[in-house]
Design a protein around this motif. Structure first.
Motif, PDB file in Angstrom:
ATOM      1  N   ALA A  48     -31.035   9.872  10.503  1.00 12.55           N
ATOM      2  CA  ALA A  48     -30.643   8.466  10.646  1.00 12.55           C
ATOM      3  C   ALA A  48     -31.678   7.653  11.422  1.00 12.55           C
ATOM      4  O   ALA A  48     -31.877   6.470  11.146  1.00 12.55           O
ATOM      5  CB  ALA A  48     -29.284   8.364  11.336  1.00 12.55           C
TER       6      ALA A  48
ATOM      7  N   LEU B 166     -35.170   5.067   7.378  1.00 14.28           N
ATOM      8  CA  LEU B 166     -35.667   3.796   6.847  1.00 14.28           C
ATOM      9  C   LEU B 166     -37.195   3.789   6.778  1.00 14.28           C
ATOM     10  O   LEU B 166     -37.780   3.322   5.793  1.00 14.28           O
ATOM     11  CB  LEU B 166     -35.151   2.625   7.678  1.00 14.28           C
ATOM     12  CG  LEU B 166     -33.638   2.416   7.641  1.00 14.28           C
ATOM     13  CD1 LEU B 166     -33.239   1.225   8.506  1.00 14.28           C
ATOM     14  CD2 LEU B 166     -33.132   2.251   6.223  1.00 14.28           C
TER      15      LEU B 166
ATOM     16  N   GLN C  96     -27.848  -0.178  13.616  1.00  8.40           N
ATOM     17  CA  GLN C  96     -28.863   0.579  12.884  1.00  8.40           C
ATOM     18  C   GLN C  96     -28.210   1.533  11.883  1.00  8.40           C
ATOM     19  O   GLN C  96     -28.701   1.710  10.770  1.00  8.40           O
ATOM     20  CB  GLN C  96     -29.751   1.365  13.855  1.00  8.40           C
ATOM     21  CG  GLN C  96     -30.674   0.499  14.676  1.00  8.40           C
ATOM     22  CD  GLN C  96     -31.365   1.280  15.782  1.00  8.40           C
ATOM     23  OE1 GLN C  96     -30.736   2.080  16.480  1.00  8.40           O
ATOM     24  NE2 GLN C  96     -32.657   1.040  15.956  1.00  8.40           N
TER      25      GLN C  96
ATOM     26  N   THR D 258     -28.769   1.482   7.902  1.00  8.74           N
ATOM     27  CA  THR D 258     -29.230   2.685   7.211  1.00  8.74           C
ATOM     28  C   THR D 258     -28.291   3.036   6.067  1.00  8.74           C
ATOM     29  O   THR D 258     -28.737   3.343   4.956  1.00  8.74           O
ATOM     30  CB  THR D 258     -29.355   3.862   8.204  1.00  8.74           C
ATOM     31  OG1 THR D 258     -30.265   3.488   9.243  1.00  8.74           O
ATOM     32  CG2 THR D 258     -29.857   5.110   7.515  1.00  8.74           C
TER      33      THR D 258
END
Length: 133
Positions: A47, A51, A88, A92
């Protein structure tokens, strides 16, 4: 065919590996599929770094393995959620959904998931395709 009964075989590809050749082997080899069935492709995604890996520039003629793993996964374990913020994590997961809207995404910390999330998914059984759009 002697010896103990084997319930399942799990194939783990360390790090970033393109799952397509493994899936292709199952789909194209009738001798293999008489004794085994492809249950699911499960991707373990970092995680904190996913990205960035999805945005890596890849040289011509090669594939982005992170993208391939997400695109071909039937289930995605989104690991290391303890290392990122809620915002975040949402970003994701949204990016995962842009690539693969069908895979179930399971959150985890330190790779811990219920065994039931890994076994008998039956993602490649034809009866599971009946209700898909």
């Amino acid at each position: 065919k002697q010896g103990g009964h084997i319930d399942q075989v799990m194939i783990e590809t360390t790090g970033m590996a393109d799952p397509v050749p493994i899936v292709r082997t199952f789909m194209a080899n009738p001798e293999l599929t008489t004794d085994l069935r492809l249950d699911a492709v499960i991707a373990m995604a970092d995680a904190k770094n996913l990205l960035g890996r999805l945005d890596d520039e890849i040289e011509e003629g090669r594939v982005n393995e992170a993208y391939q793993q997400i695109a071909f996964a039937d289930k995605i374990i989104l690991n290391k959620l303890d290392l990122i913020t809620t915002e975040q994590a949402i970003a994701t997961k949204d990016r995962i959904r842009e690539i693969n809207k069908y895979a179930k995404v399971v959150g985890s910390v330190k790779g811990r998931v219920r065994m039931s999330e890994l076994l008998n998914i039956r993602a490649h059984d034809m009866c599971n395709f009946v209700n898909m759009d």
